[in-house]
Write a protein that holds these residues in place. Sequence first.
Motif, mmCIF file in Angstrom:
data_model
loop_
_atom_site.group_PDB
_atom_site.id
_atom_site.type_symbol
_atom_site.label_atom_id
_atom_site.label_comp_id
_atom_site.label_asym_id
_atom_site.label_seq_id
_atom_site.Cartn_x
_atom_site.Cartn_y
_atom_site.Cartn_z
ATOM 1 N N ALA A 1 0.829 -1.208 0.000
ATOM 2 C CA ALA A 1 0.000 0.000 0.000
ATOM 3 C C ALA A 1 0.865 1.260 0.000
ATOM 4 O O ALA A 1 0.376 2.356 0.310
ATOM 5 C CB ALA A 1 -0.929 0.004 1.205
ATOM 6 N N GLU A 2 2.140 1.121 -0.346
ATOM 7 C CA GLU A 2 3.065 2.255 -0.404
ATOM 8 C C GLU A 2 3.106 3.021 0.922
ATOM 9 O O GLU A 2 3.035 4.252 0.965
ATOM 10 C CB GLU A 2 2.700 3.191 -1.563
ATOM 11 N N TRP A 3 3.210 2.267 2.003
ATOM 12 C CA TRP A 3 3.290 2.874 3.337
ATOM 13 C C TRP A 3 4.556 3.710 3.453
ATOM 14 O O TRP A 3 5.660 3.254 3.153
ATOM 15 C CB TRP A 3 3.281 1.791 4.401
ATOM 16 N N LEU B 1 8.114 16.087 -9.612
ATOM 17 C CA LEU B 1 9.169 16.960 -9.110
ATOM 18 C C LEU B 1 9.832 16.241 -7.937
ATOM 19 O O LEU B 1 9.649 16.604 -6.776
ATOM 20 C CB LEU B 1 8.581 18.303 -8.675
ATOM 21 N N PRO B 2 10.611 15.179 -8.227
ATOM 22 C CA PRO B 2 11.144 14.321 -7.150
ATOM 23 C C PRO B 2 12.002 15.088 -6.149
ATOM 24 O O PRO B 2 12.715 16.030 -6.507
ATOM 25 C CB PRO B 2 11.984 13.295 -7.924
ATOM 26 N N TYR B 3 11.883 14.677 -4.898
ATOM 27 C CA TYR B 3 12.727 15.156 -3.798
ATOM 28 C C TYR B 3 12.517 16.639 -3.469
ATOM 29 O O TYR B 3 13.327 17.254 -2.787
ATOM 30 C CB TYR B 3 14.212 14.896 -4.097
ATOM 31 N N THR C 1 5.768 8.630 -6.840
ATOM 32 C CA THR C 1 6.199 8.865 -8.217
ATOM 33 C C THR C 1 6.790 10.252 -8.427
ATOM 34 O O THR C 1 7.204 10.584 -9.539
ATOM 35 C CB THR C 1 5.011 8.686 -9.188
ATOM 36 N N GLY C 2 6.794 11.067 -7.372
ATOM 37 C CA GLY C 2 7.381 12.393 -7.477
ATOM 38 C C GLY C 2 6.401 13.502 -7.761
ATOM 39 O O GLY C 2 6.776 14.685 -7.747
#
Length: 399
Positions: free
Chosen positions: A94-96, A245-247, A280-281
Amino acid sequence: MNGGEFVVSPDIVVIGAGVIGAACAEALSAAGARVTVLDRGAPASGTTAAGEGNVLVSDKAPGPELELAQASRKLWPELLAALAEELGPELADAEWEPKGGLVVATGDESAAPLRDFAGAQRAAGVRADPVTAAEAGALEPHLTKAITAAVHYPEDAQLQPVLAATALLAAVRARGGEVRSGVRAIGIEADAGGAFKAVLTDRGAIACAAVVNACGPWAGAFAADAGAPIAVLPRRGMVLVTAPLPYTVRHKVYDADYVGAVASGDADLQTSTVVESTGTGTILIGSSRQRVGFEERFEVRVLAELARKAQRLFPILARVPVMRAYGGFRPYAPDHLPIIGADPRVPGLWHATGHEGAGIGLAAATGRMIADLYAEKETAVDASPFRVDRPAVIEEVAA
């Protein structure tokens, strides 16, 4: 189901395959009940699909809802780990993300209330760590420099709500239960003695011992059809999604006015700045609250206000395109507390609704509470504040 007929009689029918209904069904099936879950649409396609996946303690004042949130924050990672062991890691993913939250004040008038609110939460057992503007900048390098106060909440987390609901429903199926989409519940049936007999649907009757009304914003309508009306209203919320827009945003970050918007019962438009990233950013930008019934039309003024406020908090977002916007209806109870438990007016009828925008975070503890109450066990959190027969739920709808 063959030829449109239900061939297996469950112990319990759960109406609503969103994250609340899924959590109730999972907890009941884990306790040994045979459960059938019904949804008039596809599983997790309503309020759950329109959620951001927040599992928060930072936005709740000391009291019953915070206690439920604290219990749920503890349960979620344990539950997901147990599901991974039972179903396999892929089906239970579940992308915890226990990323933590950062609440900031950008004006002198909101700085003291934020510090006071955090102090009250610390007294209730929440980790609410005051940080300086420089420390806030270290946590979020792209954050505006106009910070007058900030509090770090390490316990705040996020998950992907549709994946979470899907994993919970997969466990129900694995234990012999059923999940049926495209089936609309239209009422209940009692026997000659008044005892609960069946759930009535547009595909036929389903004999069972009990039904859980987990219809989210539509819970008031089903409750009325069942002969036990409750005050649950839809409250619309909108979210913007930027290009990846990662990070750029590392925590869930929101302005201090968000807490006031959550607790308000005002029907007029309210917006507050909430910014967070996904796996996914992409950046999710909220939040808005409006009581407009089930009006689905997007309002440009709402989306523009969300974007404008987000840029004030993160100036870098001014250069990032918005890919899409989505919205949904959240189940709003007049006293801002979920409705969890048996309905004393109709034996066999249970409710799990009224969580508004906190349903994702409160789902794990809500499901456990329903299962414990059904089994007549002591609940981990006092269930009495959430009871169905409280004045705000019963008397308000009568009025």
